[in-house]
Design a protein around this motif. Structure first.
Motif, mmCIF file in Angstrom:
data_model
loop_
_atom_site.group_PDB
_atom_site.id
_atom_site.type_symbol
_atom_site.label_atom_id
_atom_site.label_comp_id
_atom_site.label_asym_id
_atom_site.label_seq_id
_atom_site.Cartn_x
_atom_site.Cartn_y
_atom_site.Cartn_z
ATOM 1 N N HIS A 4 1.240 6.529 -6.946
ATOM 2 C CA HIS A 4 0.026 7.236 -7.552
ATOM 3 C C HIS A 4 -0.062 8.747 -7.160
ATOM 4 C CE1 HIS A 4 -4.478 7.460 -8.654
ATOM 5 N NE2 HIS A 4 -4.411 8.268 -7.593
ATOM 6 N N PHE A 5 0.324 9.409 -5.934
ATOM 7 C CA PHE A 5 0.241 10.665 -5.571
ATOM 8 C C PHE A 5 1.557 11.477 -5.912
ATOM 9 C CE2 PHE A 5 -3.323 8.460 -3.241
ATOM 10 C CZ PHE A 5 -4.141 9.347 -3.588
ATOM 11 N N THR A 6 2.690 11.005 -6.086
ATOM 12 C CA THR A 6 3.936 11.472 -6.148
ATOM 13 C C THR A 6 3.756 12.577 -7.302
ATOM 14 O OG1 THR A 6 5.362 10.057 -5.299
ATOM 15 C CG2 THR A 6 6.367 11.753 -6.652
ATOM 16 N N THR A 7 3.228 12.207 -8.531
ATOM 17 C CA THR A 7 3.011 13.105 -9.685
ATOM 18 C C THR A 7 1.916 14.072 -9.540
ATOM 19 O OG1 THR A 7 1.740 11.525 -10.781
ATOM 20 C CG2 THR A 7 4.139 11.449 -11.204
ATOM 21 N N ALA B 174 -6.242 3.075 3.271
ATOM 22 C CA ALA B 174 -5.189 3.808 4.362
ATOM 23 C C ALA B 174 -5.895 4.441 5.390
ATOM 24 C CB ALA B 174 -4.556 4.800 3.669
ATOM 25 N N ALA B 175 -7.114 4.909 5.184
ATOM 26 C CA ALA B 175 -8.126 5.472 6.176
ATOM 27 C C ALA B 175 -8.554 4.225 7.304
ATOM 28 C CB ALA B 175 -9.222 6.428 5.730
ATOM 29 N N ALA B 176 -8.941 2.942 6.383
ATOM 30 C CA ALA B 176 -9.578 1.950 7.345
ATOM 31 C C ALA B 176 -8.390 1.475 8.244
ATOM 32 C CB ALA B 176 -9.921 0.945 6.332
ATOM 33 N N SER C 136 -9.744 8.307 -3.520
ATOM 34 C CA SER C 136 -9.182 7.120 -4.367
ATOM 35 C C SER C 136 -9.422 5.855 -3.497
ATOM 36 C CB SER C 136 -7.544 7.533 -4.019
ATOM 37 O OG SER C 136 -6.704 6.283 -4.312
ATOM 38 N N PRO C 137 -9.257 4.540 -4.080
ATOM 39 C CA PRO C 137 -9.326 3.214 -3.443
ATOM 40 C C PRO C 137 -8.336 3.225 -2.512
ATOM 41 C CG PRO C 137 -10.043 3.164 -5.649
ATOM 42 C CD PRO C 137 -9.307 4.618 -5.443
ATOM 43 N N LEU D 115 0.787 -1.209 0.011
ATOM 44 C CA LEU D 115 0.035 0.008 0.138
ATOM 45 C C LEU D 115 0.917 1.247 -0.092
ATOM 46 C CD1 LEU D 115 -2.697 1.446 0.043
ATOM 47 C CD2 LEU D 115 -2.549 1.086 2.736
ATOM 48 N N VAL D 116 2.110 1.104 0.814
ATOM 49 C CA VAL D 116 2.868 2.399 0.876
ATOM 50 C C VAL D 116 3.348 2.662 -0.639
ATOM 51 C CG1 VAL D 116 5.262 3.222 1.505
ATOM 52 C CG2 VAL D 116 3.552 2.251 3.303
#
Length: 208
Positions: free
Chosen positions: A31-34, A63-65, A57-58, A24-25
């Motif tokens: 996904h988010f760096t760009t 992550a939130a869970a 985002s899935p 997940l990390v």
């Protein structure tokens, strides 16, 4: 005769290791760096994504869970009761070599946190500070012979994190990231609110 030193009214900071698993990390970084396109006001080498909701985002849902149960546990220390909690907003920070984050705290929330997504150079560990203008003497005793401890320190450097580690703190607590002498440092930050607070019959409900 004995002398006892009592630490009054400590501020809780919770460190939880390995909260997000490596796959997940890695997916969050990819996904988010760009998407960290918003420049920071105080450092050209620091950028952020827009403010995100977990449902955007899935990956953030996953992550939130994993994060929210840790927030609920931390909230017991803040409010003396196990409450429901919701993550209000999340964002990804990309800190390149030489970048820094100025001292700040977070408004409109009660608990804040950061999940480290990459290795963090020792120079860029999160630093927590006493609030400026707090209850302190007008003149300091500050010289080479002073021994710094929990009662006279004005800052605390958090332990070296590993990817997937979580740090939780009250949203009012001042914090910063010193200039990064290492490689790119990526983190996922968030703010959280309890579902309600009850003060002797006066109940406030929150939604996020």
């Amino acid at each position: 005769m004995t002398d006892e030193v009592i630490g009054l009214f400590p501020i809780p900071v919770q460190r939880s290791t390995g909260v997000l698993p490596p796959p997940l990390v890695a997916a969050l970084v990819e996904h988010f760096t760009t998407r960290a396109l918003h420049a920071n006001n105080s450092s050209d080498a620091l950028s952020h994504t827009r403010m995100l909701q977990p449902g955007d985002s899935p990956l953030l849902v996953q992550a939130a869970a994993l994060i929210t149960p840790r927030i609920a546990e931390f909230g017991r220390h803040l409010f003396g009761e196990q409450l429901g909690w919701a993550i209000k907003e999340m964002w990804v920070n990309v800190l390149d070599t030489g970048g820094k984050q100025a001292m700040h705290n977070h408004a409109n929330s009660f608990a804040s946190g950061v999940v480290y997504l990459t290795e963090t150079h020792d120079s860029a560990r999160t630093v927590f500070m006493k609030s400026p203008g707090g209850y302190d003497f007008a003149m300091r005793n500050d010289h080479a012979g002073v021994v710094t401890g929990e009662y006279n320190a004005d800052k605390w450097v958090s332990p070296a994190p590993a990817p997937g580690d979580l740090m939780l703190f009250p949203s009012y607590l001042m914090h910063a990231v010193p200039p990064n002498a290492g490689g790119r440092r990526i983190s996922l930050a968030f703010n959280a609110i309890p579902t309600r607070l009850d003060s002797w019959g006066y109940t406030l409900s929150f939604s996020g």
